[in-house]
Design a protein around this motif. Structure first.
Motif, PDB file in Angstrom:
ATOM      1  N   HIS A  89      82.549  83.986  32.791  1.00 27.34           N
ATOM      2  CA  HIS A  89      84.003  83.956  32.633  1.00 27.34           C
ATOM      3  C   HIS A  89      84.386  83.268  31.332  1.00 27.34           C
ATOM      4  CE1 HIS A  89      82.985  84.256  36.891  1.00 27.34           C
ATOM      5  NE2 HIS A  89      84.106  84.928  37.050  1.00 27.34           N
ATOM      6  N   THR A  90      83.785  82.112  31.091  1.00 28.97           N
ATOM      7  CA  THR A  90      84.052  81.377  29.865  1.00 28.97           C
ATOM      8  C   THR A  90      83.691  82.219  28.646  1.00 28.97           C
ATOM      9  OG1 THR A  90      83.614  79.300  31.018  1.00 28.97           O
ATOM     10  CG2 THR A  90      83.536  79.249  28.610  1.00 28.97           C
ATOM     11  N   ALA A  91      82.623  82.981  28.750  1.00 32.41           N
ATOM     12  CA  ALA A  91      82.181  83.819  27.636  1.00 32.41           C
ATOM     13  C   ALA A  91      83.282  84.765  27.161  1.00 32.41           C
ATOM     14  CB  ALA A  91      80.937  84.613  28.030  1.00 32.41           C
ATOM     15  N   CYS A  92      84.119  85.213  28.089  1.00 31.77           N
ATOM     16  CA  CYS A  92      85.201  86.139  27.719  1.00 31.77           C
ATOM     17  C   CYS A  92      86.155  85.530  26.690  1.00 31.77           C
ATOM     18  CB  CYS A  92      85.984  86.562  28.968  1.00 31.77           C
ATOM     19  SG  CYS A  92      85.054  87.612  30.108  1.00 31.77           S
ATOM     20  N   GLY A  93      86.186  84.205  26.609  1.00 31.55           N
ATOM     21  CA  GLY A  93      87.077  83.550  25.668  1.00 31.55           C
ATOM     22  C   GLY A  93      86.569  83.506  24.240  1.00 31.55           C
ATOM     23  N   PHE A  94      85.277  83.824  24.021  1.00 32.99           N
ATOM     24  CA  PHE A  94      84.682  83.704  22.684  1.00 32.99           C
ATOM     25  C   PHE A  94      84.766  85.010  21.900  1.00 32.99           C
ATOM     26  CE2 PHE A  94      82.877  80.033  24.770  1.00 32.99           C
ATOM     27  CZ  PHE A  94      82.695  79.107  23.754  1.00 32.99           C
ATOM     28  N   LYS A  95      85.921  85.606  21.858  1.00 29.97           N
ATOM     29  CA  LYS A  95      86.074  86.871  21.137  1.00 29.97           C
ATOM     30  C   LYS A  95      87.142  86.735  20.054  1.00 29.97           C
ATOM     31  CE  LYS A  95      86.528  91.845  21.784  1.00 29.97           C
ATOM     32  NZ  LYS A  95      86.493  92.958  22.763  1.00 29.97           N
ATOM     33  N   ASP A  96      86.802  87.161  18.846  1.00 33.03           N
ATOM     34  CA  ASP A  96      87.742  87.162  17.713  1.00 33.03           C
ATOM     35  C   ASP A  96      88.329  85.778  17.446  1.00 33.03           C
ATOM     36  OD1 ASP A  96      87.304  89.873  17.474  1.00 33.03           O
ATOM     37  OD2 ASP A  96      89.048  90.425  18.674  1.00 33.03           O
ATOM     38  N   LEU A  97      87.526  84.750  17.617  1.00 37.42           N
ATOM     39  CA  LEU A  97      88.030  83.397  17.412  1.00 37.42           C
ATOM     40  C   LEU A  97      88.242  83.068  15.937  1.00 37.42           C
ATOM     41  CD1 LEU A  97      86.020  81.335  20.064  1.00 37.42           C
ATOM     42  CD2 LEU A  97      88.307  82.330  20.247  1.00 37.42           C
ATOM     43  N   ASP A  98      87.618  83.831  15.038  1.00 37.20           N
ATOM     44  CA  ASP A  98      87.786  83.579  13.613  1.00 37.20           C
ATOM     45  C   ASP A  98      89.220  83.823  13.155  1.00 37.20           C
ATOM     46  OD1 ASP A  98      87.227  86.318  14.278  1.00 37.20           O
ATOM     47  OD2 ASP A  98      86.993  86.758  12.152  1.00 37.20           O
ATOM     48  N   LYS A  99      89.996  84.509  13.975  1.00 37.51           N
ATOM     49  CA  LYS A  99      91.393  84.781  13.631  1.00 37.51           C
ATOM     50  C   LYS A  99      92.318  83.609  13.974  1.00 37.51           C
ATOM     51  CE  LYS A  99      90.776  89.741  14.443  1.00 37.51           C
ATOM     52  NZ  LYS A  99      91.235  90.930  15.235  1.00 37.51           N
ATOM     53  N   LEU A 100      91.770  82.590  14.664  1.00 35.19           N
ATOM     54  CA  LEU A 100      92.586  81.454  15.103  1.00 35.19           C
ATOM     55  C   LEU A 100      92.314  80.230  14.237  1.00 35.19           C
ATOM     56  CD1 LEU A 100      92.087  81.805  18.972  1.00 35.19           C
ATOM     57  CD2 LEU A 100      93.892  82.806  17.547  1.00 35.19           C
TER      58      LEU A 100
END
Length: 452
Positions: free
Chosen positions: A382-393
């Motif tokens: 579930h936590t893994a789902c949060g690690f997407k496209d973080l470079d945009k933040l």
């Protein structure tokens, strides 16, 4: 403070009354009559322990509970966590943080709300002298957390509906390997959405609810959402001061309650850059925030079973607030959704301040491996789902919602290391005790009556 229904056809209730009822009689959800402005107070809370912060927050809402009693309830609720900070903020890089929400008794973020809710129910029984029957539905973690929060509480029976074969084996064992006679895990054929729909039908029968003194433990219960607001403020105050207002909270969610709590905290004065909804392949929330389309799809089993949901019950609260508290419009939209299974945003600008992402099982597995390799950090599916496209933040705070040991097979396949936890290992040799019921109102009512 008083609380009103999102559908506008229920009189205002005090905090304890709203918690006791759970679902409003008009089938809406309770919300604060008005949001308190905490913008001046939040900075003064820096340095408080988690229980101290929770008390300072809740005294604005639980105004019908004496201060000393409220403080005692909060301290008791958070006495069983295994980390001194309760919700530690882990720095992975200058721009990336993870808030670990799995240090409670059942190793999931639901413990933050349900340990407190259990204490509130215990107080209710002591004051009224009447026993209560607590009914909930779970896609994985809520059931175990609710049971844990109510173990040993006098005058309380707990009934938890869950989809048979659609929760992880260890999640099921946390609910079913118990000897307490007041705990009834009810497995159904179908999905979590089927269980949730049946639950709402049961609560919709006012006479039955009153007959058996029924209360709700799902995130439809007001206390659940308010308790979850606290860990956002706690994380916010743990961030470097120059990153707080630039932070985006990235929240794995299926039922929308987790991210809604953070969004509500921001409406009360916690100034951040925004929120991101992170879904798995059951992506009704992603489709809404990405394209304005809120429509039912088929529930597909996934590596992240707690998010295998297509009807996000807390979305109704978000809709109500976003429509400026227009209960009539909220009621019309929700009734139409129940009938047609969809609605479109149209001209309503209610998706601002939130973005979303989606991950299928292949991406989840790949992400667990990458996060482990790059940061040496083990994320559950579930936590893994949060690690997407973080470079945009500019700054990201990913909420870690469950301990990886609850999903050992997936995590071990991705990292080469099987995660374990003593409390879960102890369950593996215990006998499973569960009850099968049909996911319909009549069957559930009959089972509850049979245990009175």
């Amino acid at each position: 403070m008083k609380f009103v229904s999102t559908r506008g056809q229920t009189k205002p209730h005090l905090f304890s009354e709203a918690v006791k009822i759970g679902l409003a009689p008009d089938k809406g959800l309770f919300v604060p009559e008005s949001m308190p402005d905490l913008s001046q107070e939040i900075p003064t809370w820096e340095g408080l322990s988690y229980p101290e912060l929770c008390y300072e927050f809740f005294k604005h809402f639980a105004t019908d509970i004496p201060a000393d009693e409220l403080k005692s309830l909060v301290e008791k609720a958070y006495s069983r966590f295994d980390h001194k900070e309760h919700a530690p903020l882990v720095k992975l890089s200058d721009k990336l943080y993870v808030q670990e929400l799995f240090h409670g008794p059942t190793l999931a973020f639901k413990d933050f709300a349900l340990q407190l809710l259990g204490c509130l129910y215990e107080r209710q029984v002591a004051m009224s002298g009447e026993s209560i029957n607590v009914l909930g539905a779970t896609s994985g973690d809520t059931g175990a957390a609710a049971i844990s929060g109510l173990l040993g509480k006098k005058g309380v029976n707990i009934f938890i509906l869950y989809p048979d074969g659609r929760v992880s084996p260890l999640q099921e064992r946390q609910m079913t390997c118990l000897e307490e006679e007041n705990v009834f895990p009810l497995c159904i054929k179908g999905s979590f959405d089927d269980a949730q729909a049946a639950l709402k039908d049961v609560f919709g029968d006012k006479e039955f609810s009153q007959e058996v003194h029924l209360s709700a433990v799902n995130s439809i219960n007001l206390a659940r959402i308010l308790a979850q607001c606290v860990y956002y403020i706690y994380a916010y105050l743990k961030l470097p001061a120059d990153r707080r207002e630039r932070a985006t909270f990235v929240v794995p969610t299926g039922n929308f309650g987790n991210v809604l709590a953070g969004w509500m905290a921001s409406r009360m004065g916690m100034i951040v850059d925004g929120f991101r909804v992170a879904t798995n392949q059951n992506d009704i929330l992603h489709r809404f925030f990405d394209a304005g389309d809120y429509s039912l799809g088929e529930v597909l089993p996934s590596h992240a079973p707690s998010m295998d949901i297509q009807v996000a019950s807390n979305f109704e609260r978000f809709l109500y607030f976003s429509l400026g508290g227009n209960a009539e419009m909220t009621r019309e939209i929700m009734e139409s959704f129940k009938k047609d299974g969809s609605f479109q945003v149209g001209g309503m600008a209610i998706t601002e301040f939130m973005t979303s992402t989606r991950m299928d099982d292949e991406e989840i597995a790949k992400t667990i491996s990458e996060v482990y390799r790059e940061y040496g950090y083990t994320a559950d599916p579930h936590t893994a789902c949060g690690f997407k496209d973080l470079d945009k933040l500019e700054t990201a705070v990913v909420l870690s919602t469950a301990h990886p040991a609850k999903f050992p097979d997936v995590v071990a396949n991705c990292t080469g290391v099987e995660p374990t936890h003593p409390s879960l290992e102890a369950l593996k040799s215990k006998e499973i005790r569960k009850f099968s019921v049909d996911p319909d109102e009549a069957s559930i009512k009959a089972f509850i009556r049979s245990k009175q």
